[in-house]
Motif scaffolding. Structure first.
Motif, PDB file in Angstrom:
ATOM      1  N   LYS A 100       0.840  -1.190   0.000  1.00  0.00           N
ATOM      2  CA  LYS A 100       0.000   0.000   0.000  1.00  0.00           C
ATOM      3  C   LYS A 100       0.883   1.251   0.000  1.00  0.00           C
ATOM      4  O   LYS A 100       1.827   1.345   0.782  1.00  0.00           O
ATOM      5  N   ASN A 101       0.595   2.198  -0.869  1.00  0.00           N
ATOM      6  CA  ASN A 101       1.335   3.459  -0.854  1.00  0.00           C
ATOM      7  C   ASN A 101       0.702   4.426   0.144  1.00  0.00           C
ATOM      8  O   ASN A 101      -0.233   4.062   0.866  1.00  0.00           O
ATOM      9  N   ASP A 102       1.214   5.642   0.195  1.00  0.00           N
ATOM     10  CA  ASP A 102       0.729   6.617   1.171  1.00  0.00           C
ATOM     11  C   ASP A 102      -0.743   6.968   0.971  1.00  0.00           C
ATOM     12  O   ASP A 102      -1.416   7.406   1.907  1.00  0.00           O
ATOM     13  N   GLU A 103      -1.229   6.769  -0.240  1.00  0.00           N
ATOM     14  CA  GLU A 103      -2.630   7.068  -0.525  1.00  0.00           C
ATOM     15  C   GLU A 103      -3.541   5.851  -0.322  1.00  0.00           C
ATOM     16  O   GLU A 103      -4.741   5.909  -0.593  1.00  0.00           O
ATOM     17  N   GLY A 104      -2.931   4.763   0.151  1.00  0.00           N
ATOM     18  CA  GLY A 104      -3.712   3.548   0.378  1.00  0.00           C
ATOM     19  C   GLY A 104      -3.966   2.729  -0.862  1.00  0.00           C
ATOM     20  O   GLY A 104      -4.752   1.775  -0.834  1.00  0.00           O
ATOM     21  N   GLU A 105      -3.280   3.057  -1.962  1.00  0.00           N
ATOM     22  CA  GLU A 105      -3.468   2.321  -3.205  1.00  0.00           C
ATOM     23  C   GLU A 105      -2.440   1.209  -3.313  1.00  0.00           C
ATOM     24  O   GLU A 105      -1.328   1.302  -2.792  1.00  0.00           O
TER      25      GLU A 105
ATOM     26  N   GLU B 265       0.399  -0.977  -5.012  1.00  0.00           N
ATOM     27  CA  GLU B 265       1.445  -0.791  -6.016  1.00  0.00           C
ATOM     28  C   GLU B 265       2.473  -1.891  -5.843  1.00  0.00           C
ATOM     29  O   GLU B 265       2.586  -2.512  -4.779  1.00  0.00           O
TER      30      GLU B 265
ATOM     31  N   GLU C 239       6.161  -3.409  -5.453  1.00  0.00           N
ATOM     32  CA  GLU C 239       7.471  -3.043  -4.914  1.00  0.00           C
ATOM     33  C   GLU C 239       8.460  -4.161  -5.226  1.00  0.00           C
ATOM     34  O   GLU C 239       8.175  -5.335  -4.983  1.00  0.00           O
TER      35      GLU C 239
END
Length: 288
Positions: free
Chosen positions: A96-101, A103, A105
């Motif tokens: 989860k990225n900072d926006e909660g989406e 992605e 890694e």
């Protein structure tokens, strides 16, 4: 009975400790002749090992796993011991990225394999004519440096009584060859400083604090790079080492400032620097 030695250490710690042990025993591992010559230490498939694994393996020649030897109908000689080498396995993980989406890694995992020198088995070597031959002399050292300078724009001055690279004005200075005790020492120093000049081009941070950890890591990269370059042009890297306790002790101090996780990266960065200097666009070795 043949055995595969076991390790309870993390891969990064084991690699670091084994390199440090060689220094403790008075050997500079990146100056071994077979370390700078990829064709001198091969997997049974004929591919050369990575720089990191070439440092870890004790002898030149071919290596195979227990299962590879068995698959060819061979066996391990009584009393022979395997050596651990490491491969990097790359995989992606959903996070989860900072926006909660979600992605992807990219992760890198070191996997350990135990290999045996083919001379410690009942199998015949496949590539003795390769790893037993003379080092390649396919280019002139000075022409290589001139070509690198032309491609990158770095300024090289042969003058003065000290050797250094100045990042601020992208200038490298080294005394004239006649001021050195040998041709090998001259080119070892030249390739070391040229190695430093690759930092800004490859995104490495040199570090400005003399004696600091970043400075020590960059020195390690430049020194290994110089050894690789000398091997490429067929010069004797052994003769460039100052055979004294002081030299070994200085490298022990530098290595003590480098974290175990950083050593593998230093080897990787040295390989990238070497490839940039020689304008190698395709890998000459895999990640084995």
């Amino acid at each position: 009975m043949a055995s595969e030695s076991t390790t309870k250490k993390s891969p990064t710690q084991d690699i670091f400790d084994r390199i440090k042990s060689e220094l403790d025993n008075g050997t500079v591992p990146w100056h071994k002749p077979w370390v700078v010559r990829p064709e001198c230490i091969l997997s049974r498939r004929g591919s050369s090992y990575s720089l990191r694994n070439r440092m870890l393996l004790k002898y030149a020649g071919e290596y195979a796993t227990f299962h590879q030897v068995k698959a060819e109908g061979g066996s391990i000689n009584k009393g022979a011991k395997g050596q651990w080498i490491y491969f990097t396995k790359t995989y992606t993980k959903s996070v989860k990225n900072d926006e909660g989406e979600d992605e992807e890694e990219v992760k890198h995992l070191l996997r350990a394999y135990c290999v045996f020198n083919i001379l410690d088995t009942t199998l015949e070597p496949k590539y003795r004519n390769i790893w037993g031959g003379e080092p390649p002399k396919d280019c002139d050292a000075l022409d290589v440096v001139k070509d690198y300078a032309s491609r990158t724009g770095v300024v090289i001055r042969f003058a003065g009584n000290s050797a250094f690279y100045s990042p601020s004005d992208d200038t490298l200075q080294i005394p004239c060859e006649s001021d050195f005790d040998s041709r090998e020492e001259f080119y070892s120093t030249l390739f070391h400083e040229v190695g430093h000049s690759t930092a800004k081009r490859l995104g490495r941070e040199i570090g400005s604090t003399l004696g600091g950890s970043k400075y020590a890591r960059e020195e390690l990269v430049a020194e290994i790079c110089a050894a690789l370059c000398l091997g490429r042009v067929g010069m004797d890297t052994q003769s460039t080492i100052i055979n004294s306790a002081a030299y070994i002790g200085e490298w022990q101090k530098k290595l003590s400032l480098v974290k175990p996780t950083e050593f593998g990266d230093a080897c990787y960065q040295a390989q990238r620097a070497y490839e940039l200097i020689f304008n190698i666009t395709t890998k000459e070795s895999n990640n084995d």
